[in-house]
Design an enzyme around this catalytic site. Structure first.
Site, PDB file in Angstrom:
ATOM      1  N   ASP A   1      -8.512  -6.587  -5.036  1.00 16.27           N
ATOM      2  CA  ASP A   1      -8.126  -5.265  -4.521  1.00 16.27           C
ATOM      3  C   ASP A   1      -8.610  -4.201  -5.502  1.00 16.27           C
ATOM      4  O   ASP A   1      -8.045  -4.044  -6.581  1.00 16.27           O
ATOM      5  CB  ASP A   1      -6.592  -5.221  -4.366  1.00 16.27           C
ATOM      6  CG  ASP A   1      -6.099  -3.914  -3.757  1.00 16.27           C
ATOM      7  OD1 ASP A   1      -6.899  -2.964  -3.608  1.00 16.27           O
ATOM      8  OD2 ASP A   1      -4.899  -3.845  -3.428  1.00 16.27           O
TER       9      ASP A   1
ATOM     10  N   SER B   1       0.833  -1.185   0.000  1.00 13.15           N
ATOM     11  CA  SER B   1       0.000   0.000   0.000  1.00 13.15           C
ATOM     12  C   SER B   1       0.883   1.256   0.000  1.00 13.15           C
ATOM     13  O   SER B   1       1.762   1.376  -0.844  1.00 13.15           O
ATOM     14  CB  SER B   1      -0.929  -0.057   1.211  1.00 13.15           C
ATOM     15  OG  SER B   1      -2.020   0.797   1.050  1.00 13.15           O
TER      16      SER B   1
ATOM     17  N   HIS C   1      -8.140  -5.098  -0.632  1.00 11.84           N
ATOM     18  CA  HIS C   1      -6.819  -4.525  -0.377  1.00 11.84           C
ATOM     19  C   HIS C   1      -6.174  -5.132   0.872  1.00 11.84           C
ATOM     20  O   HIS C   1      -4.958  -5.309   0.937  1.00 11.84           O
ATOM     21  CB  HIS C   1      -6.958  -3.007  -0.226  1.00 11.84           C
ATOM     22  CG  HIS C   1      -5.661  -2.294  -0.065  1.00 11.84           C
ATOM     23  ND1 HIS C   1      -4.641  -2.389  -0.990  1.00 11.84           N
ATOM     24  CD2 HIS C   1      -5.196  -1.473   0.908  1.00 11.84           C
ATOM     25  CE1 HIS C   1      -3.617  -1.658  -0.578  1.00 11.84           C
ATOM     26  NE2 HIS C   1      -3.930  -1.097   0.562  1.00 11.84           N
TER      27      HIS C   1
END
Lengths: 392, 198
Positions: A324, A159, A357
């Protein structure tokens, strides 16, 4: 598959602090300066004799330096990536010296908006300069210097951590051998900026926020909690929400026809939002999301080739997750395309997962297999020796 | 399997690779061919593979691999980025073989392809005498197996190359694991073929 790792824990770990830029402040991308700067960091494992086994782990938006082990014996949960860092785990602390640093602009020990401004003796608040992913990484290089590491074996993160990895690769390729950007992007998309802006607006709208000057009074917890709730929605997927909550009701047998919590998913978001306010600073949320929104390694024509033109010698492992939708797989594929075009040694896997995610922290088995194999390849390729007396 | 531990056609492909070449293997499976070439010829290898389990196996084998579909991934590489681009046993499974072979020759100085020969006499007899659609020599598969293979013969591939002005540098033919010389009846006798193209 979701199984908690059964291999060993690194055990008790103490967060350490490193202060620099006291005499000469750090010049930020905005043109402002910042100094002195303190970085909170933790290390796991030992450096080997030629200092070639160091791996830097970069954390995500709400993360911190405490990536593995326990800071206190009574701590209920270990560090945020304990599933993958420790003896016998993917980032095997018997082999590697693992470092995790809290970003500048954060609120977990590194200098950020809640730190005391040495010039005023009061918390910075919004007088803290806006920082970028590039600034965060530049600050980390000072710590790596301080630790006496000329070249990292790898920089890894998911991320926002992945953005730092890409920034490292693009800017400091000579200081590392491998980059592992996970569930990330080389350019924050308008959708991501939009979600971040809604989060920030909810903080601004909290009367307690008071233009960022709230450290003497009540905190803008309601605004921060809503920002976190929005965040959590984007970390899940529709499938994972179905699996996790469905339309289940929370502690009631039928609809209440009122505005108390009906659904399990509401309860989850409220709980997560409120918990977040206990551990995160609203101003930091503004600064860190802003840093992500500014992140873009592409040139005016949208090409990533220039950014990695001098980073083709690195070995890359790019990972995305099928469900995601925040950092969708095609963001990673675009990165892989650019890295392939410059001739880099890049491996890429789009891991099948329903967890959205969040999968980068949850798909422990596949991640462990993938990371272990990739790191083993680095160990062989660069003849990385284990630290002496590493057997715990 | 030959003494290299590789499937026979892969053994032939390996023998065509010069030391320290830059090699792209399309549909590289678990990466054993690239691993073998790295170990024996110090090549710089890259692989493309679709299946997650095989990608993981490649990484375990210490091979650089990208997960993806050949029709997309091939576009990323610049002209002549590789010395050799390999496609072993991939041809029958491609949606657009012409696009792939053309692009193999764009990104590579040469291309090497291997495929089983549906022109082999056993295949012919399978349809003629037993009325069953033939499966690839040495790889028995029902017509409805997935992924579906579209069979081709040595004659088909030679015609394909001629039509596109692709030059066949060498062609090696196998009967089982044994190399057999090219003759007028090769398309009847060979079970596998390996073509080196430019």
């Amino acid at each position: 598959m979701l199984t908690r790792s059964t291999t060993g824990s690194i055990g008790l770990i103490e967060t350490q602090y490193f202060t620099f830029a006291a005499d000469e402040p750090l010049l930020l991308e905005s043109g402002e300066t910042l100094g002195p700067i303190t970085l909170a960091y933790e290390t796991y494992g030992q450096l080997n004799a030629d200092r070639s086994n160091a791996i830097l782990i970069c954390h995500a938006l709400s993360g911190h330096a405490h990536a593995a082990g326990f800071n206190a014996p009574e701590e209920p949960d270990p560090g945020w990536w304990d599933d993958c860092i420790g003896p016998g785990k993917a980032f095997d602390t018997n082999k590697f010296f693992v470092i995790c640093v809290n970003v500048i602009g954060g609120c977990k020990g590194s200098t950020g908006p809640m730190s005391i401004n040495p010039q005023t003796g009061r918390p910075f608040g919004l007088s803290f300069p806006v920082v970028t992913i590039g600034d965060m990484v530049r600050a980390q290089t000072h710590l790596i210097d301080h630790l006496g590491i000329a070249q990292l074996l790898a920089v890894a993160g998911g991320s926002m951590g992945g953005m730092q990895v890409l920034e490292w690769a693009a800017t400091y390729p000579q200081r590392m051998r491998a980059a592992l950007p996970i569930a990330t992007t080389a350019r924050h998309s308008p959708m991501l900026i939009a979600f971040d802006e809604v989060g920030r607006q909810s903080i601004y709208a909290d009367p307690n926020w008071n233009g960022g000057d709230y450290y003497d009074g009540p905190r803008p917890n309601a605004g921060l909690a809503v920002a976190r709730m929005i965040g959590h929605i984007t970390y899940l997927s529709e499938t994972s929400m179905h699996l996790k909550f469905g339309r289940r009701l929370q502690e009631r047998a039928r609809f209440g026809y009122d505005f108390e919590t009906d659904f399990a998913v509401e309860s989850y978001l409220r709980y997560k939002g409120n918990r977040f306010t206990e551990r995160f600073d609203a101003n930091s949320y503004l600064y860190v999301t802003k840093a992500m929104d500014y992140f873009d390694l592409s040139d005016e024509r949208g090409s990533l080739l220039g950014a990695f033109a001098h980073s083709a010698e690195l070995i890359y492992l790019v990972v995305s997750f099928t469900s995601d939708w925040l950092y969708p797989p095609y963001h990673s594929k675009e990165l892989v395309s650019a890295l392939s075009a410059v001739g880099a040694d890049v491996s890429y896997l789009n891991i099948q997962s329903t967890w959205g995610h969040d999968a980068f922290l949850l798909e422990v088995d596949t991640m462990t297999e993938l990371l272990t194999s990739f790191l083993n390849r680095l160990v062989k390729r660069f003849e990385i020796r284990p630290p002496s007396g590493s057997v715990r | 399997m030959s003494r290299t531990g590789l499937r026979a056609d892969l053994g032939v492909i390996a023998s065509l690779i010069e030391p320290e070449e830059k090699v792209l293997d399309l549909g590289c499976g678990d990466g054993s061919l690239l691993r073998y070439l790295i170990d024996t010829k110090r090549i710089v290898g890259r692989g493309v593979e679709l299946a997650e389990a095989k990608v993981l196996a490649c990484v375990r084998n210490g091979v650089a691999v990208r997960q993806g579909d050949l029709h997309e991934e091939l576009r990323d590489y610049p002209e002549q980025a590789f010395d050799t681009v390999i496609l072993s046993y991939g041809l029958p499974y491609l949606n657009d073989p012409a696009f792939i072979v053309t692009n193999m020759l764009r990104v590579g100085k040469r291309a090497v392809v291997s495929f089983p020969n549906w022109g082999h006499w056993r295949c012919r007899l399978s349809l003629l005498l037993r009325g069953h659609m033939p499966s690839a020599p040495g790889d028995p598969q029902a017509w409805d197996a997935a992924p579906r293979a579209r069979g081709l013969t040595i004659a088909d591939f030679t015609t394909f190359c001629t039509a596109r002005q692709i030059r066949v540098v060498t062609a090696t033919f196998l009967q089982g694991t044994r190399r057999v010389p090219a003759r007028f009846d090769t398309n009847l006798r060979a079970t596998w073929a390996v073509f080196e193209l430019r």
